[in-house]
Scaffold this active site. Structure first.
Site, PDB file in Angstrom:
ATOM      1  N   ASP A  10       0.856  -1.207   0.000  1.00 22.13           N
ATOM      2  CA  ASP A  10       0.000   0.000   0.000  1.00 22.13           C
ATOM      3  C   ASP A  10       0.886   1.249   0.000  1.00 22.13           C
ATOM      4  OD1 ASP A  10      -0.884   0.310   3.566  1.00 22.13           O
ATOM      5  OD2 ASP A  10       0.972  -0.389   2.604  1.00 22.13           O
ATOM      6  N   ASP A  15       6.777   1.112   1.924  1.00 19.13           N
ATOM      7  CA  ASP A  15       6.482   0.154   0.850  1.00 19.13           C
ATOM      8  C   ASP A  15       7.343   0.446  -0.381  1.00 19.13           C
ATOM      9  OD1 ASP A  15       3.880   0.944   2.384  1.00 19.13           O
ATOM     10  OD2 ASP A  15       3.459  -1.076   1.625  1.00 19.13           O
ATOM     11  N   ASN A  39      -2.553   2.549   3.488  1.00 26.87           N
ATOM     12  CA  ASN A  39      -1.992   3.887   3.738  1.00 26.87           C
ATOM     13  C   ASN A  39      -2.813   4.972   3.051  1.00 26.87           C
ATOM     14  OD1 ASN A  39       0.192   3.230   5.386  1.00 26.87           O
ATOM     15  ND2 ASN A  39       1.413   2.612   3.616  1.00 26.87           N
ATOM     16  N   THR A 124       2.920  -6.209   2.692  1.00 24.82           N
ATOM     17  CA  THR A 124       3.431  -5.116   3.544  1.00 24.82           C
ATOM     18  C   THR A 124       2.316  -4.097   3.781  1.00 24.82           C
ATOM     19  OG1 THR A 124       4.173  -3.834   1.622  1.00 24.82           O
ATOM     20  CG2 THR A 124       5.765  -5.399   2.590  1.00 24.82           C
ATOM     21  N   PHE A 165      -0.910  -0.953  12.518  1.00 27.32           N
ATOM     22  CA  PHE A 165      -1.784  -0.438  11.458  1.00 27.32           C
ATOM     23  C   PHE A 165      -2.263  -1.535  10.498  1.00 27.32           C
ATOM     24  CE2 PHE A 165      -3.535   2.820   8.781  1.00 27.32           C
ATOM     25  CZ  PHE A 165      -3.341   2.376   7.474  1.00 27.32           C
ATOM     26  N   ASN A 166      -1.354  -2.319   9.898  1.00 27.52           N
ATOM     27  CA  ASN A 166      -1.748  -3.267   8.858  1.00 27.52           C
ATOM     28  C   ASN A 166      -2.771  -4.278   9.372  1.00 27.52           C
ATOM     29  OD1 ASN A 166      -0.113  -2.081   6.952  1.00 27.52           O
ATOM     30  ND2 ASN A 166       1.588  -3.511   7.246  1.00 27.52           N
ATOM     31  N   HIS A 239       9.625   0.062   8.037  1.00 24.92           N
ATOM     32  CA  HIS A 239       9.021  -1.229   8.384  1.00 24.92           C
ATOM     33  C   HIS A 239       9.088  -2.251   7.237  1.00 24.92           C
ATOM     34  CE1 HIS A 239       7.141   0.916  11.778  1.00 24.92           C
ATOM     35  NE2 HIS A 239       6.789   1.830  10.912  1.00 24.92           N
ATOM     36  N   ASP A 240       8.532  -1.912   6.100  1.00 26.46           N
ATOM     37  CA  ASP A 240       8.229  -2.911   5.069  1.00 26.46           C
ATOM     38  C   ASP A 240       9.446  -3.612   4.464  1.00 26.46           C
ATOM     39  OD1 ASP A 240       5.421  -0.905   3.939  1.00 26.46           O
ATOM     40  OD2 ASP A 240       5.545  -2.432   5.508  1.00 26.46           O
TER      41      ASP A 240
END
Ligand code: RIB
Ligand code: CA
Length: 314
Positions: A10, A15, A39, A124, A165-166, A239-240
């Site tokens: 996203d 990402d 996102n 992700t 979040f995800n 993060h991703d």
């Protein structure tokens, strides 16, 4: 042999770096990029995937738009972090890479069943596309080697006190994935917060002196401003790309086996990933949970991938 993957994302600043790592590292064979609402809306995340592939000279990798909303609850977007476009910061040229007209779930299924060996899924983003794939096409599971995802956390959240979040955006989808029986590796906030884009990392990016490295620097700088404003981070956690790094070299991301449950009913804890590393709940192990990152090896791979892609343009 490069590991065949589909990245479901996203974009999203982190990402974007994950896509570049997947496309630029020789250990990965990037078969497709699928997008989902998270996102930002799926229209925006798909446009952003096209933008990233354009500036990173990623060609021949199909991009397909997926689900526009979670399975049950209304969509929550991450515009506080990623901005109105979902990729605020740099100015992007008009994309020259198009998306295919196929729905992401249908593209995933076609690629999975057509590939000569099982494929690793690297989500992700919220897991809506993956959950719909497993539900709409149950036979797809036999063609999935494993699912290496960014999401969840062994302790606390970033969207509620308990939820990341995800997973929070689509807890029902995450529950389907963790209960699917497919080997899942969870790269949660506890490990991705070790992937800090420090000033030293930014300096290494700037030293690449390519148009792409400049765009990456602007992306990370925008992302850093959001993390400083919202959570007081000195350097932002990317993060991703950690999930992609785990596929590239498992030694970069050390994991333990555990049972992971997604809380669906808690008044204050809905969307939490309940990670039972000590088998208190007597539930079957269903995941590898990432705990530590070799950040030096991680950043070496990220910088090298961006360098490779940046030199394609030149
Ligand atoms: O919680 C972090 C996750 O949420 C990352 O995937 C980021 O891109 C956002 O989607
Ligand atoms: Ca994401």
């Amino acid at each position: 042999m490069p590991v065949p993957i589909i990245i479901d994302c996203d974009p999203g600043h982190d990402d974007a770096i994950a896509i570049m790592l997947a496309a630029g590292d020789p250990a990965i064979d990037l078969l497709a990029i699928t997008t989902v609402a998270g996102n930002q809306t799926v229209e925006k995340t798909t446009l952003n995937a096209r933008r990233i592939c354009t500036v990173a000279s990623i060609t021949g990798v199909p991009i397909a738009a997926g689900c526009a909303r979670p399975l049950v609850q209304p969509l929550l977007v991450g515009d506080d972090v990623h901005g109105e476009s979902g990729l605020d910061g740099p100015r992007f040229p008009q994309p020259t890479v198009d998306a295919v007209p196929e729905h992401a779930v249908d593209l995933m299924y076609r690629i999975l069943t057509g590939h000569p060996e099982p494929v690793t899924l690297v989500p992700t983003a919220p897991l809506t596309n993956v959950a719909v794939l497993l539900t709409r096409y149950p036979d797809s599971a036999a063609h999935i080697r494993d699912i290496v995802l960014m999401g969840g956390s062994t302790r606390g959240g970033n969207t509620t006190p308990a939820a990341e979040f995800n997973v929070y955006v689509d807890p029902e989808a995450a529950d389907i994935v963790f209960r699917s029986g497919i080997p899942v590796t969870m790269c949660g906030l506890n490990v991705t917060h070790q992937a800090l884009a420090t000033p030293e990392v930014l300096a290494r990016l700037e030293n690449l002196e390519t148009e792409l490295s400049r765009i990456c620097t602007e992306l990370i700088t925008y992302f850093a401003s959001a993390y400083r404003r919202l959570w007081g981070f000195t350097s932002p956690p990317l993060h991703d790309p950690v999930a992609v790094a785990r596929v590239i070299d498992p030694a970069i991301v050390q994991c333990v086996e555990a049972s992971v449950a997604v809380e669906l009913r808690g008044q204050y804890t809905r969307g939490a990933t309940v990670v039972d590393m000590h088998h208190y709940l007597d539930r079957p192990v269903n995941a590898r949970v990432a705990l530590t990152l070799d950040s030096e090896k991680f950043w070496d791979r990220v910088i090298a991938a961006i360098d490779v892609l940046g030199k394609r343009k030149a």
